[in-house]
Design a protein around this motif. Structure first.
Motif, PDB file in Angstrom:
ATOM      1  N   UNK A 228       0.844  -1.189   0.000  1.00 18.09           N
ATOM      2  CA  UNK A 228       0.000   0.000   0.000  1.00 18.09           C
ATOM      3  C   UNK A 228       0.881   1.242   0.000  1.00 18.09           C
ATOM      4  N   UNK A 229       0.560   2.190  -0.836  1.00 10.53           N
ATOM      5  CA  UNK A 229       1.274   3.465  -0.838  1.00 10.53           C
ATOM      6  C   UNK A 229       0.730   4.310   0.317  1.00 10.53           C
ATOM      7  N   UNK A 230       1.543   4.473   1.332  1.00 14.47           N
ATOM      8  CA  UNK A 230       1.095   5.121   2.565  1.00 14.47           C
ATOM      9  C   UNK A 230       0.730   6.589   2.367  1.00 14.47           C
ATOM     10  N   UNK A 231       1.518   7.328   1.601  1.00 17.36           N
ATOM     11  CA  UNK A 231       1.236   8.756   1.446  1.00 17.36           C
ATOM     12  C   UNK A 231      -0.074   8.978   0.689  1.00 17.36           C
ATOM     13  N   UNK A 232      -0.325   8.144  -0.301  1.00 20.13           N
ATOM     14  CA  UNK A 232      -1.567   8.260  -1.055  1.00 20.13           C
ATOM     15  C   UNK A 232      -2.764   7.862  -0.214  1.00 20.13           C
ATOM     16  N   UNK A 233      -2.576   6.856   0.644  1.00 19.50           N
ATOM     17  CA  UNK A 233      -3.640   6.433   1.544  1.00 19.50           C
ATOM     18  C   UNK A 233      -3.984   7.544   2.536  1.00 19.50           C
ATOM     19  N   UNK A 234      -2.982   8.194   3.097  1.00 19.61           N
ATOM     20  CA  UNK A 234      -3.231   9.295   4.036  1.00 19.61           C
ATOM     21  C   UNK A 234      -3.929  10.466   3.355  1.00 19.61           C
ATOM     22  N   UNK A 235      -3.571  10.702   2.100  1.00 21.04           N
ATOM     23  CA  UNK A 235      -4.215  11.782   1.348  1.00 21.04           C
ATOM     24  C   UNK A 235      -5.700  11.476   1.142  1.00 21.04           C
ATOM     25  N   UNK A 236      -6.022  10.227   0.819  1.00 23.76           N
ATOM     26  CA  UNK A 236      -7.416   9.834   0.659  1.00 23.76           C
ATOM     27  C   UNK A 236      -8.192   9.914   1.954  1.00 23.76           C
ATOM     28  N   UNK A 237      -7.565   9.519   3.047  1.00 25.19           N
ATOM     29  CA  UNK A 237      -8.225   9.614   4.352  1.00 25.19           C
ATOM     30  C   UNK A 237      -8.441  11.071   4.738  1.00 25.19           C
ATOM     31  N   UNK A 238      -7.514  11.934   4.357  1.00 26.92           N
ATOM     32  CA  UNK A 238      -7.671  13.362   4.636  1.00 26.92           C
ATOM     33  C   UNK A 238      -8.864  13.939   3.875  1.00 26.92           C
ATOM     34  N   UNK A 239      -9.049  13.530   2.615  1.00 25.74           N
ATOM     35  CA  UNK A 239     -10.223  13.961   1.851  1.00 25.74           C
ATOM     36  C   UNK A 239     -11.515  13.499   2.529  1.00 25.74           C
ATOM     37  N   UNK A 240     -11.511  12.254   2.982  1.00 29.17           N
ATOM     38  CA  UNK A 240     -12.702  11.713   3.647  1.00 29.17           C
ATOM     39  C   UNK A 240     -12.963  12.441   4.967  1.00 29.17           C
ATOM     40  N   UNK A 241     -11.899  12.814   5.671  1.00 32.09           N
ATOM     41  CA  UNK A 241     -12.062  13.532   6.929  1.00 32.09           C
ATOM     42  C   UNK A 241     -12.642  14.924   6.706  1.00 32.09           C
ATOM     43  N   UNK A 242     -12.279  15.569   5.608  1.00 34.54           N
ATOM     44  CA  UNK A 242     -12.856  16.875   5.289  1.00 34.54           C
ATOM     45  C   UNK A 242     -14.309  16.753   4.870  1.00 34.54           C
ATOM     46  N   UNK A 243     -14.661  15.632   4.254  1.00 40.14           N
ATOM     47  CA  UNK A 243     -16.034  15.446   3.783  1.00 40.14           C
ATOM     48  C   UNK A 243     -17.001  15.139   4.924  1.00 40.14           C
ATOM     49  N   UNK A 244     -16.526  14.512   5.986  1.00 45.61           N
ATOM     50  CA  UNK A 244     -17.409  14.091   7.066  1.00 45.61           C
ATOM     51  C   UNK A 244     -18.182  15.240   7.719  1.00 45.61           C
ATOM     52  N   UNK A 245     -17.537  16.338   8.123  1.00 48.85           N
ATOM     53  CA  UNK A 245     -18.337  17.420   8.706  1.00 48.85           C
ATOM     54  C   UNK A 245     -19.272  18.075   7.699  1.00 48.85           C
ATOM     55  N   UNK A 246     -18.852  18.115   6.436  1.00 47.81           N
ATOM     56  CA  UNK A 246     -19.704  18.719   5.416  1.00 47.81           C
ATOM     57  C   UNK A 246     -20.968  17.897   5.189  1.00 47.81           C
ATOM     58  N   UNK A 247     -20.886  16.589   5.420  1.00 50.95           N
ATOM     59  CA  UNK A 247     -22.064  15.734   5.272  1.00 50.95           C
ATOM     60  C   UNK A 247     -23.139  16.068   6.304  1.00 50.95           C
ATOM     61  N   UNK A 248     -22.752  16.634   7.425  1.00 54.52           N
ATOM     62  CA  UNK A 248     -23.712  17.033   8.453  1.00 54.52           C
ATOM     63  C   UNK A 248     -24.101  18.504   8.333  1.00 54.52           C
ATOM     64  N   UNK A 249     -23.163  19.345   7.931  1.00 54.71           N
ATOM     65  CA  UNK A 249     -23.421  20.782   7.845  1.00 54.71           C
ATOM     66  C   UNK A 249     -24.356  21.113   6.683  1.00 54.71           C
ATOM     67  N   UNK A 250     -24.157  20.470   5.534  1.00 52.47           N
ATOM     68  CA  UNK A 250     -24.954  20.763   4.344  1.00 52.47           C
ATOM     69  C   UNK A 250     -26.449  20.574   4.545  1.00 52.47           C
ATOM     70  N   UNK A 251     -26.910  19.405   4.986  1.00 49.48           N
ATOM     71  CA  UNK A 251     -28.350  19.233   5.210  1.00 49.48           C
ATOM     72  C   UNK A 251     -28.903  20.140   6.304  1.00 49.48           C
TER      73      UNK A 251
END
Length: 73
Positions: A3-26
């Protein structure tokens, strides 16, 4: 299959930014529909929709990045 660790962390960072937006938007959309008598109704509704679309984009981009890191293209 490493597994490419840096790419995995980047993807997790995107998901972490999306999580609060999933609650704030509605929540913002709900507030726009509650305050229909206000003149800012359509602006708040548009902001809520943009927040929801941004959350969906970040979720897609995060999953795509995570899959790329796991399966090495």
């Amino acid at each position: 299959m490493a597994t490419k660790q840096t790419l995995l962390y980047k993807g997790i960072k995107y998901m972490a930014w999306a999580l609060p937006l999933l609650f704030i938007g509605p929540t913002v959309i709900y507030n726009a529909f509650i305050n229909k008598q206000n003149g800012w109704h359509y602006l708040v509704l548009a902001v809520g929709i943009i927040i929801c679309l941004t959350a969906m984009f970040l979720m897609f981009w995060g999953l795509k990045t995570i899959m790329k890191s796991l399966f090495n293209d």
